[in-house]
Scaffold this motif. Structure first.
Motif, PDB file in Angstrom:
ATOM      1  N   GLU A  43     -20.449 -41.797  24.012  1.00 32.40           N
ATOM      2  CA  GLU A  43     -20.411 -42.102  25.442  1.00 32.40           C
ATOM      3  C   GLU A  43     -19.747 -40.939  26.162  1.00 32.40           C
ATOM      4  N   THR A  44     -20.525 -40.203  26.936  1.00 34.29           N
ATOM      5  CA  THR A  44     -20.022 -39.003  27.607  1.00 34.29           C
ATOM      6  C   THR A  44     -19.563 -39.338  29.017  1.00 34.29           C
ATOM      7  N   GLY A  45     -18.412 -38.803  29.400  1.00 39.27           N
ATOM      8  CA  GLY A  45     -17.911 -38.946  30.764  1.00 39.27           C
ATOM      9  C   GLY A  45     -18.374 -37.763  31.590  1.00 39.27           C
ATOM     10  N   ILE A  46     -19.527 -37.899  32.225  1.00 38.13           N
ATOM     11  CA  ILE A  46     -20.173 -36.761  32.881  1.00 38.13           C
ATOM     12  C   ILE A  46     -19.511 -36.488  34.227  1.00 38.13           C
ATOM     13  N   THR A  47     -19.072 -35.253  34.421  1.00 34.77           N
ATOM     14  CA  THR A  47     -18.453 -34.839  35.673  1.00 34.77           C
ATOM     15  C   THR A  47     -19.532 -34.547  36.715  1.00 34.77           C
ATOM     16  N   PRO A  48     -19.175 -34.571  38.018  1.00 36.10           N
ATOM     17  CA  PRO A  48     -20.203 -34.388  39.062  1.00 36.10           C
ATOM     18  C   PRO A  48     -20.984 -33.088  38.953  1.00 36.10           C
ATOM     19  N   ASN A  49     -20.370 -32.030  38.402  1.00 30.87           N
ATOM     20  CA  ASN A  49     -21.065 -30.742  38.343  1.00 30.87           C
ATOM     21  C   ASN A  49     -22.005 -30.622  37.143  1.00 30.87           C
ATOM     22  N   ARG A  50     -21.987 -31.590  36.241  1.00 30.75           N
ATOM     23  CA  ARG A  50     -22.818 -31.486  35.037  1.00 30.75           C
ATOM     24  C   ARG A  50     -23.848 -32.619  34.982  1.00 30.75           C
ATOM     25  N   ALA A  51     -24.584 -32.783  36.081  1.00 28.37           N
ATOM     26  CA  ALA A  51     -25.611 -33.830  36.119  1.00 28.37           C
ATOM     27  C   ALA A  51     -26.756 -33.534  35.166  1.00 28.37           C
ATOM     28  N   ASP A  52     -26.862 -32.280  34.680  1.00 30.73           N
ATOM     29  CA  ASP A  52     -27.904 -31.971  33.700  1.00 30.73           C
ATOM     30  C   ASP A  52     -27.714 -32.760  32.412  1.00 30.73           C
ATOM     31  N   LEU A  53     -26.498 -33.251  32.179  1.00 35.97           N
ATOM     32  CA  LEU A  53     -26.224 -34.009  30.953  1.00 35.97           C
ATOM     33  C   LEU A  53     -26.646 -35.467  31.070  1.00 35.97           C
ATOM     34  N   PHE A  54     -27.263 -35.845  32.201  1.00 33.99           N
ATOM     35  CA  PHE A  54     -27.842 -37.174  32.321  1.00 33.99           C
ATOM     36  C   PHE A  54     -29.212 -37.243  31.650  1.00 33.99           C
ATOM     37  N   SER A  55     -29.569 -36.259  30.873  1.00 37.26           N
ATOM     38  CA  SER A  55     -30.835 -36.259  30.138  1.00 37.26           C
ATOM     39  C   SER A  55     -30.582 -35.799  28.711  1.00 37.26           C
ATOM     40  N   MET A  56     -31.450 -36.223  27.805  1.00 36.90           N
ATOM     41  CA  MET A  56     -31.331 -35.767  26.420  1.00 36.90           C
ATOM     42  C   MET A  56     -31.704 -34.295  26.307  1.00 36.90           C
ATOM     43  N   ASN A  57     -32.667 -33.836  27.120  1.00 31.89           N
ATOM     44  CA  ASN A  57     -32.994 -32.406  27.105  1.00 31.89           C
ATOM     45  C   ASN A  57     -31.783 -31.579  27.504  1.00 31.89           C
ATOM     46  N   GLY A  58     -31.129 -31.975  28.592  1.00 33.61           N
ATOM     47  CA  GLY A  58     -29.946 -31.245  29.041  1.00 33.61           C
ATOM     48  C   GLY A  58     -28.827 -31.288  28.026  1.00 33.61           C
ATOM     49  N   THR A  59     -28.642 -32.463  27.404  1.00 35.96           N
ATOM     50  CA  THR A  59     -27.603 -32.590  26.379  1.00 35.96           C
ATOM     51  C   THR A  59     -27.941 -31.716  25.182  1.00 35.96           C
ATOM     52  N   ALA A  60     -29.217 -31.648  24.806  1.00 33.85           N
ATOM     53  CA  ALA A  60     -29.637 -30.824  23.673  1.00 33.85           C
ATOM     54  C   ALA A  60     -29.379 -29.345  23.946  1.00 33.85           C
ATOM     55  N   TRP A  61     -29.676 -28.862  25.159  1.00 33.52           N
ATOM     56  CA  TRP A  61     -29.374 -27.473  25.501  1.00 33.52           C
ATOM     57  C   TRP A  61     -27.877 -27.196  25.363  1.00 33.52           C
ATOM     58  N   GLU A  62     -27.063 -28.151  25.795  1.00 35.39           N
ATOM     59  CA  GLU A  62     -25.615 -27.957  25.740  1.00 35.39           C
ATOM     60  C   GLU A  62     -25.106 -27.939  24.304  1.00 35.39           C
ATOM     61  N   VAL A  63     -25.551 -28.895  23.490  1.00 37.67           N
ATOM     62  CA  VAL A  63     -25.112 -28.934  22.091  1.00 37.67           C
ATOM     63  C   VAL A  63     -25.647 -27.720  21.342  1.00 37.67           C
ATOM     64  N   ALA A  64     -26.846 -27.259  21.699  1.00 44.74           N
ATOM     65  CA  ALA A  64     -27.386 -26.048  21.076  1.00 44.74           C
ATOM     66  C   ALA A  64     -26.476 -24.862  21.341  1.00 44.74           C
ATOM     67  N   ALA A  65     -25.955 -24.741  22.565  1.00 42.02           N
ATOM     68  CA  ALA A  65     -25.040 -23.643  22.879  1.00 42.02           C
ATOM     69  C   ALA A  65     -23.742 -23.771  22.094  1.00 42.02           C
ATOM     70  N   ILE A  66     -23.267 -24.993  21.927  1.00 46.18           N
ATOM     71  CA  ILE A  66     -22.025 -25.213  21.178  1.00 46.18           C
ATOM     72  C   ILE A  66     -22.206 -24.822  19.712  1.00 46.18           C
ATOM     73  N   LEU A  67     -23.360 -25.177  19.131  1.00 46.61           N
ATOM     74  CA  LEU A  67     -23.608 -24.955  17.692  1.00 46.61           C
ATOM     75  C   LEU A  67     -24.351 -23.657  17.409  1.00 46.61           C
ATOM     76  N   SER A  68     -24.658 -22.868  18.455  1.00 42.06           N
ATOM     77  CA  SER A  68     -25.421 -21.624  18.302  1.00 42.06           C
ATOM     78  C   SER A  68     -26.773 -21.885  17.641  1.00 42.06           C
ATOM     79  N   GLU A  69     -27.476 -22.890  18.138  1.00 40.55           N
ATOM     80  CA  GLU A  69     -28.799 -23.246  17.654  1.00 40.55           C
ATOM     81  C   GLU A  69     -29.789 -23.191  18.818  1.00 40.55           C
ATOM     82  N   GLU A  70     -31.086 -23.249  18.500  1.00 42.06           N
ATOM     83  CA  GLU A  70     -32.110 -23.320  19.538  1.00 42.06           C
ATOM     84  C   GLU A  70     -32.760 -24.691  19.491  1.00 42.06           C
TER      85      GLU A  70
END
Length: 807
Positions: A169-196
């Motif tokens: 359960e993510t507490g999404i801040t107002p500036n990170r509305a891209d995380l209201f989608s699985m695509n956006g979350t996947a891009w973010e986790v990819a950056a964290i894990l250095s994956e594509e």
């Protein structure tokens, strides 16, 4: 937002345990407010097939079933489920199983017939009623024939239902509305894990029939900068396949039907809300985006008829408004089991108008949440096409050729520049160009590097990045906040201390806590009805243009409104003895919207129930006016005012009891009031008999004070005299005391009222008051002549001013 880790693994090769992934996201992106597996501690729950159903010999609503659970022999289950039938594939909680809430299921007898477990509904496995499909609200869960064909009796039902998934359960801040989608979350986790990430793909097959021949659309750019429609014909509306339902309920959304579920899936996948209309029930094939007409009404999907305001955006067909755009659809064009042809809508609406409609209609939906905060403009029509393709696949529909586009625009990606030197200056680091380049590569940001300056083209999915500071933040969080150096400030420092006003506020809090009150912190915003209650100041409260809820529309004019809500909260939970105070600001409008409101520091307190609890030595002492007045007097005494403190009875405060309320003056300055909350007001706030006070701290601070000094302690004995007087009932005791002090002279050290009597031997319009007078002289021993002279002056003054009789 809920994030399914199993779904996330469709995008990325995640090998980390869920708790480690959650830790990385928390340290880098947004807070993880919760992590759990829906299955919790459940066990021994399997897939079963119903072999036979027989009537129970001793019950008119129970049946006896034999089920195949993958064992050598069928298992007998007695159930009262109204929808059980032979041949069904169901969920079985076997003997010694544990279902939702830790409930154990054991072998037993129901009306004399042995039952070796329980056929389960989703709610019995811990599913919320808001998530469980409506078709099975009153019975057990039954798999449809298509899904059942892939299931084996005895298979782990928790796995089949997706309940072994990890949910974050993510507490999404107002500036990170891209995380209201699985695509956006996947891009973010990819950056964290250095994956594509591997994003979802689809194939869209169209018929030769033109969409433009079936439907048309118009939309002004200021209301809908992007708006398009697609048509899918000959669909069969039915339950979604299990994989789709599982994906939705894991993310907290109830499955409805295959068509509606696909639109919700696109919302979760792309963060792009879509809506489906029944094409055949449209009153016109001309779709229009417009603002609502005066008094225009729409019956929404929740069955409520609502009146739109002129600021609301609606979707209309011909002259009839169908739905609140971006908020909730209308009942008249709802997709039902009879629907065969649908119109899919994909759009971007003006965020302020969506926020206004959601608040005005009290309809805060998954769609409005995303439209208010922003969506990826490049995914709108992609999500629309993907939905059409998927509906065609699972509902047997045919997608007509092309989209009908009423409004579109070419997205211009913002270009932001930042230098390596600026990054290191802001962060206090020595990050190299190569490290910054690697971070931009992990984010999949296109960039150019020239002489230490990065020119970054920001993709549409990160609409929160517009200036260099945003890029510095991206670099900092992926570089690692823990890797940023900790340095002490340099330069000349000065010792910190409280200002005089801060010191007074802190002393006030300490005094009230020492007097037995607990500090509370209440909302600054309240309802229009409460905003004008208990006011000490003239002026109107401030109305918010875009309040977040109906209960938080205006600024408070008093601290007591919030404290009484706190009392009500405690009393409703069986906490009858409540003593609270709050220190904070109230807000008064200056009548000019262009001028900021006046903020005034206040302190207030409330007490209800018992002042002292019951003990073996004495009974409980219930709070009354004098108990609270004593607390206020002690607090005021600590301020050491130069002028006298007066409590003046008042009947002017509508929210306070007219016979048990007093205004508080210091000299001629009104600083507050104390008394009992009016019974009618108490009933409105849902509290019992309650006493309250409120003080203007700013006024208290500005009043002259007596400086600290040493008062000589007399080495000579004090002399006490008692004085009993008879006066009219309506004479305030405070006025009598003031007259005694004024006439007593320098030798009068203390005046204490120790008895008040009315009744036998006293006229009905009279009262008897007895005072203890203490006289002290610091220079000599007092003699009777000194005391008698002072007492004579006092009695003469009382007789002259109040027609008092000495008893």
């Amino acid at each position: 937002m809920k994030v399914s880790v199993n779904w996330l693994r469709d995008y990325l090769p995640i090998e980390l345990p869920a708790n480690e992934l959650a830790e990385k996201i928390s340290r880098t992106t947004v807070e993880i407010e919760g992590q759990y597996q829906p299955q919790e501690n459940m066990k021994n729950i399997v897939i079963a097939k119903v072999l036979s159903v027989e009537e129970h010999p001793d019950s008119d609503h129970m049946v006896i079933t034999q089920v195949d659970a993958g064992e050598d022999e069928p298992i007998q289950i007695v159930t009262g489920a109204p929808n059980v039938a032979e041949g069904q594939t169901v969920i079985l909680a076997k003997h010694n199983s544990i279902v939702g809430g830790g409930q154990k299921i054991k072998k037993g007898k129901l009306r004399g017939v042995v039952s070796n477990g329980m056929l389960a509904a989703l709610q019995e496995l811990g599913f919320d009623d808001k998530v469980s499909p409506k078709d099975f609200e009153d019975g057990i869960w039954v798999f449809n024939d298509v899904d059942a064909a892939d299931l084996t009796p005895g298979e782990n039902a928790l796995h089949v239902l997706g309940m072994d998934d990890d949910v974050l359960e993510t507490g999404i801040t107002p500036n990170r509305a891209d995380l209201f989608s699985m695509n956006g979350t996947a891009w973010e986790v990819a950056a964290i894990l250095s994956e594509e990430p591997t994003l979802p793909t689809f194939e869209l097959t169209e018929t030769s029939e033109k969409t433009a021949d079936l439907i048309s659309a118009t939309a002004p750019a200021e209301l809908a900068p992007k708006y398009g429609l697609r048509v899918v014909k000959n669909v069969e509306v039915k339950d979604s396949p299990l994989w789709l339902q599982r994906r939705l309920w894991t993310m907290g959304i109830r499955p409805i039907s295959n068509v509606v579920d696909v639109t919700n899936l696109m919302l979760l996948t792309y963060g792009q809300p879509l809506h489906a209309f029944d094409l055949d029930t449209l009153p016109s094939k001309d779709i229009t985006v417009r603002t609502a007409k005066p008094a225009e009404k729409i019956k929404t999907l929740d069955g409520v008829e609502r009146e739109a305001s002129a600021e609301d955006i609606v979707i209309a067909a011909g002259d009839e408004a169908l739905m609140f755009a971006g908020v909730m659809g209308g009942e008249s064009t709802e997709v039902t089991a009879k629907t065969t042809n649908i119109v899919l809508e994909g759009a971007i609406f003006e965020p302020k108008a969506i926020r206004h409609a959601a608040r005005d209609q009290n309809l805060h939906s998954e769609a409005s949440t995303r439209f208010e905060r922003g969506v990826n403009v490049e995914d709108t029509f992609t999500a629309l096409d993907h939905a059409a393709a998927l509906i065609a696949e699972i509902a047997g529909g045919e997608v007509t050729e092309g989209r009908v586009v009423a409004q579109d625009f070419d997205y211009e990606a913002p270009v932001v520049k930042v230098t390596t030197a600026h990054v290191n200056h802001v962060l206090g680091t020595e990050i190299t160009e190569a490290e910054i380049s690697a971070i931009f590569d992990r984010l999949f940001f296109d960039y150019e590097l020239n002489d230490g300056e990065f020119t970054v083209t920001v993709p549409a999915r990160r609409w929160d990045i517009t200036i260099a500071a945003d890029l510095v933040e991206e670099i900092a969080r992926l570089y690692g906040y823990d890797n940023l150096p900790a340095t002490l400030p340099t330069g000349e420092t000065t010792p910190g201390k409280l200002t005089p006003k801060q010191a007074l506020i802190r002393a006030t809090r300490h005094d009230l806590e020492g007097l037995g009150l607990n500090q509370a912190i209440s909302y600054v915003l309240t309802t229009p009805e409460k905003a004008n209650n208990f006011k000490l100041h003239d002026g109107q409260p401030i109305q918010l243009d875009y309040p977040m809820s109906q209960d938080r529309q205006q600024t408070r004019g008093s601290l007591l409104t919030g404290l009484l809500d706190d009392v009500a909260y405690n009393v409703a939970r069986k906490q009858a003895d409540v003593a609270l105070y709050e220190q904070g600001r109230v807000f008064v409008s200056n009548g000019d919207a262009s001028v900021l409101p006046t903020e005034i520091e206040h302190v207030a307190g409330v007490i209800t129930g018992n002042v002292l609890p019951r003990t073996w030595a004495a009974g409980a002492q219930k709070v009354d006016f004098f108990a609270l007045k004593g607390i206020v007097e002690r607090l005021l005494a600590n301020y050491a005012f130069a002028d006298d403190i007066r409590f003046v009875p008042t009947t002017e405060r509508a929210e306070m009891h007219p016979g048990r309320t007093a205004d508080i003056y210091v000299g001629e300055t009104l600083i507050g009031f104390v008394g009992q909350v009016h019974p009618v007001t108490a009933k409105t706030y849902k509290v019992n008999e309650t006493y309250a006070f409120e003080l203007n701290v700013d006024a208290i601070f500005d009043l002259p004070k007596v400086k600290d000094g040493y008062e000589v302690v007399s080495r000579f004995p004090a002399v006490a005299r008692d004085l009993a007087i008879l006066v009219d009932r309506d004479v305030p005791a405070a006025d009598l005391r003031a007259a005694i002090v004024a006439a007593g002279g320098a030798l009068l050290h203390d005046v204490e009222l120790f008895d008040v009597y009315t009744g036998e031997n006293v006229a009905d319009d009279k009262k008897s008051l007895a005072y203890a007078l203490t006289f002290v002289d610091v220079e000599k021993t007092l003699v009777d002549e000194d005391i008698n002279a002072a007492v004579e002056r006092i009695t003469a003054a009382l007789a002259e001013k109040f027609n008092a009789e000495i008893r």
